[in-house]
Write a protein that holds these residues in place. Sequence first.
Motif, PDB file in Angstrom:
ATOM      1  N   LEU A 163     -17.032 -27.201  -6.582  1.00 46.80           N
ATOM      2  CA  LEU A 163     -16.119 -27.331  -7.713  1.00 46.80           C
ATOM      3  C   LEU A 163     -15.763 -28.793  -7.970  1.00 46.80           C
ATOM      4  CD1 LEU A 163     -13.685 -24.339  -7.027  1.00 46.80           C
ATOM      5  CD2 LEU A 163     -15.199 -24.590  -8.996  1.00 46.80           C
ATOM      6  N   MET A 164     -15.473 -29.525  -6.911  1.00 49.47           N
ATOM      7  CA  MET A 164     -15.063 -30.927  -7.061  1.00 49.47           C
ATOM      8  C   MET A 164     -16.167 -31.774  -7.686  1.00 49.47           C
ATOM      9  SD  MET A 164     -11.902 -31.536  -5.905  1.00 49.47           S
ATOM     10  CE  MET A 164     -11.781 -33.147  -5.130  1.00 49.47           C
ATOM     11  N   ASN A 165     -17.428 -31.422  -7.430  1.00 48.50           N
ATOM     12  CA  ASN A 165     -18.560 -32.179  -7.954  1.00 48.50           C
ATOM     13  C   ASN A 165     -19.075 -31.634  -9.281  1.00 48.50           C
ATOM     14  OD1 ASN A 165     -19.346 -34.351  -6.004  1.00 48.50           O
ATOM     15  ND2 ASN A 165     -19.365 -32.640  -4.577  1.00 48.50           N
ATOM     16  N   GLY A 166     -18.353 -30.700  -9.873  1.00 51.53           N
ATOM     17  CA  GLY A 166     -18.863 -29.999 -11.046  1.00 51.53           C
ATOM     18  C   GLY A 166     -18.489 -30.576 -12.388  1.00 51.53           C
ATOM     19  N   GLY A 167     -17.949 -31.798 -12.418  1.00 54.33           N
ATOM     20  CA  GLY A 167     -17.591 -32.405 -13.702  1.00 54.33           C
ATOM     21  C   GLY A 167     -16.094 -32.513 -13.905  1.00 54.33           C
ATOM     22  N   ALA A 168     -15.682 -32.830 -15.125  1.00 57.39           N
ATOM     23  CA  ALA A 168     -14.278 -33.110 -15.427  1.00 57.39           C
ATOM     24  C   ALA A 168     -13.420 -31.853 -15.369  1.00 57.39           C
ATOM     25  CB  ALA A 168     -14.161 -33.750 -16.800  1.00 57.39           C
TER      26      ALA A 168
ATOM     27  N   GLN B 197       6.005 -27.610  -8.710  1.00 56.63           N
ATOM     28  CA  GLN B 197       5.511 -28.410  -7.594  1.00 56.63           C
ATOM     29  C   GLN B 197       4.055 -28.094  -7.290  1.00 56.63           C
ATOM     30  OE1 GLN B 197       8.239 -28.320  -4.274  1.00 56.63           O
ATOM     31  NE2 GLN B 197      10.013 -28.573  -5.583  1.00 56.63           N
ATOM     32  N   THR B 198       3.273 -27.797  -8.337  1.00 52.99           N
ATOM     33  CA  THR B 198       1.846 -27.547  -8.156  1.00 52.99           C
ATOM     34  C   THR B 198       1.031 -28.464  -9.046  1.00 52.99           C
ATOM     35  OG1 THR B 198       1.743 -25.800  -9.852  1.00 52.99           O
ATOM     36  CG2 THR B 198       2.235 -25.114  -7.574  1.00 52.99           C
ATOM     37  N   LEU B 199      -0.139 -28.857  -8.540  1.00 44.53           N
ATOM     38  CA  LEU B 199      -1.143 -29.597  -9.292  1.00 44.53           C
ATOM     39  C   LEU B 199      -2.258 -28.621  -9.609  1.00 44.53           C
ATOM     40  CD1 LEU B 199      -2.646 -32.121 -10.368  1.00 44.53           C
ATOM     41  CD2 LEU B 199      -3.381 -32.555  -8.006  1.00 44.53           C
ATOM     42  N   ASN B 200      -2.537 -28.418 -10.904  1.00 45.41           N
ATOM     43  CA  ASN B 200      -3.478 -27.386 -11.344  1.00 45.41           C
ATOM     44  C   ASN B 200      -4.680 -28.016 -12.029  1.00 45.41           C
ATOM     45  OD1 ASN B 200      -1.464 -25.283 -10.702  1.00 45.41           O
ATOM     46  ND2 ASN B 200      -0.385 -26.150 -12.453  1.00 45.41           N
ATOM     47  N   LEU B 201      -5.890 -27.614 -11.608  1.00 46.63           N
ATOM     48  CA  LEU B 201      -7.130 -28.125 -12.183  1.00 46.63           C
ATOM     49  C   LEU B 201      -7.870 -26.993 -12.877  1.00 46.63           C
ATOM     50  CD1 LEU B 201      -8.434 -30.412  -9.261  1.00 46.63           C
ATOM     51  CD2 LEU B 201      -6.838 -30.985 -11.112  1.00 46.63           C
ATOM     52  N   TYR B 202      -8.277 -27.229 -14.131  1.00 49.03           N
ATOM     53  CA  TYR B 202      -8.878 -26.198 -14.970  1.00 49.03           C
ATOM     54  C   TYR B 202     -10.292 -26.606 -15.392  1.00 49.03           C
ATOM     55  CZ  TYR B 202      -3.938 -24.960 -15.748  1.00 49.03           C
ATOM     56  OH  TYR B 202      -2.621 -24.630 -15.590  1.00 49.03           O
ATOM     57  N   ARG B 203     -11.137 -25.600 -15.561  1.00 52.78           N
ATOM     58  CA  ARG B 203     -12.405 -25.757 -16.262  1.00 52.78           C
ATOM     59  C   ARG B 203     -12.295 -24.911 -17.528  1.00 52.78           C
ATOM     60  NH1 ARG B 203     -15.905 -27.459 -12.032  1.00 52.78           N
ATOM     61  NH2 ARG B 203     -15.308 -29.644 -11.900  1.00 52.78           N
ATOM     62  N   GLY B 204     -12.257 -25.571 -18.663  1.00 54.67           N
ATOM     63  CA  GLY B 204     -11.928 -24.857 -19.886  1.00 54.67           C
ATOM     64  C   GLY B 204     -10.497 -24.353 -19.782  1.00 54.67           C
ATOM     65  N   ASN B 205     -10.307 -23.070 -20.012  1.00 57.30           N
ATOM     66  CA  ASN B 205      -8.979 -22.464 -19.875  1.00 57.30           C
ATOM     67  C   ASN B 205      -8.811 -21.719 -18.560  1.00 57.30           C
ATOM     68  OD1 ASN B 205      -7.987 -23.323 -22.414  1.00 57.30           O
ATOM     69  ND2 ASN B 205      -9.115 -21.670 -23.423  1.00 57.30           N
ATOM     70  N   ARG B 206      -9.784 -21.862 -17.652  1.00 59.29           N
ATOM     71  CA  ARG B 206      -9.747 -21.123 -16.386  1.00 59.29           C
ATOM     72  C   ARG B 206      -9.218 -22.013 -15.267  1.00 59.29           C
ATOM     73  NH1 ARG B 206     -13.386 -19.769 -12.068  1.00 59.29           N
ATOM     74  NH2 ARG B 206     -14.930 -21.243 -12.919  1.00 59.29           N
ATOM     75  N   LEU B 207      -8.153 -21.554 -14.612  1.00 58.34           N
ATOM     76  CA  LEU B 207      -7.600 -22.268 -13.466  1.00 58.34           C
ATOM     77  C   LEU B 207      -8.525 -22.062 -12.271  1.00 58.34           C
ATOM     78  CD1 LEU B 207      -5.298 -23.812 -12.049  1.00 58.34           C
ATOM     79  CD2 LEU B 207      -4.197 -21.590 -11.651  1.00 58.34           C
ATOM     80  N   VAL B 208      -9.093 -23.146 -11.747  1.00 58.15           N
ATOM     81  CA  VAL B 208     -10.044 -23.022 -10.641  1.00 58.15           C
ATOM     82  C   VAL B 208      -9.495 -23.536  -9.318  1.00 58.15           C
ATOM     83  CG1 VAL B 208     -12.108 -22.973 -12.086  1.00 58.15           C
ATOM     84  CG2 VAL B 208     -11.195 -25.185 -11.313  1.00 58.15           C
TER      85      VAL B 208
END
Length: 220
Positions: A188-193, A201-212
């Motif tokens: 996931l980390m190497n999969g692009g922006a 108190q959470t840091l959330n990373l999304y691909r499109g509209n999907r929280l990954v």
Amino acid sequence: MLTIVLVTGISMTSKAELIRLLVKEDLASCTGVAPMTCMQVKYKNSKSWELFYGGINGFKYQPGYRYVILVDRTKKKNVPADASAYDYKLKKNLKKQKMKGNTGNSAWDFVLKHKWKLIQMNGTTQKESPVYMVFDKDKNRVHGSSACNTFMGGFEKTANSITFKQLAGTLMACDAARNKIEGEFLQLMNGGAFRYDVADQTLNLYRGNRLVLMFGMAPL
């Protein structure tokens, strides 16, 4: 003679009180059960900012913004000594204002101050996860644990996206469970922006509209 006794039920829930809160644009260090960060608020008669130890159901806080909100406050019954005496629920968000000149209070500055421990990946809760990451603002570098091994690399950030670059790590052997977590995480980390946001108190990373990936704040 038959006597009928009617028993009136007593509600165990207090009537909600509608109150207005001013919420400050930055969080403050505080101590509950453990060291943590708290919102800062002003009530109707507050002369200075007060620490707010609980949460507000339905309210998504972002550092860097000042809010005026209406909340329903309900007094709890049989409250433990170390718990909040009230439940809070967002009724209406009256105002959300981006504060200028607070360079240390933006969402990203908040991210930089903390260690971030993985708590959810691809919709699956990660219990007692060994995965975490820490950002170095000055060098635009990131490092942490990918479950079995340590990793490090660079990152590029825009206003609302982040890309991890040239990630590398150690090559220690691990058990199958940690290997599985590590493989999925690094893929996931190497999969692009990612699109990112900070909520409570959470840091959330999304691909499109999907929280990954979801990370929880942890002490450095």
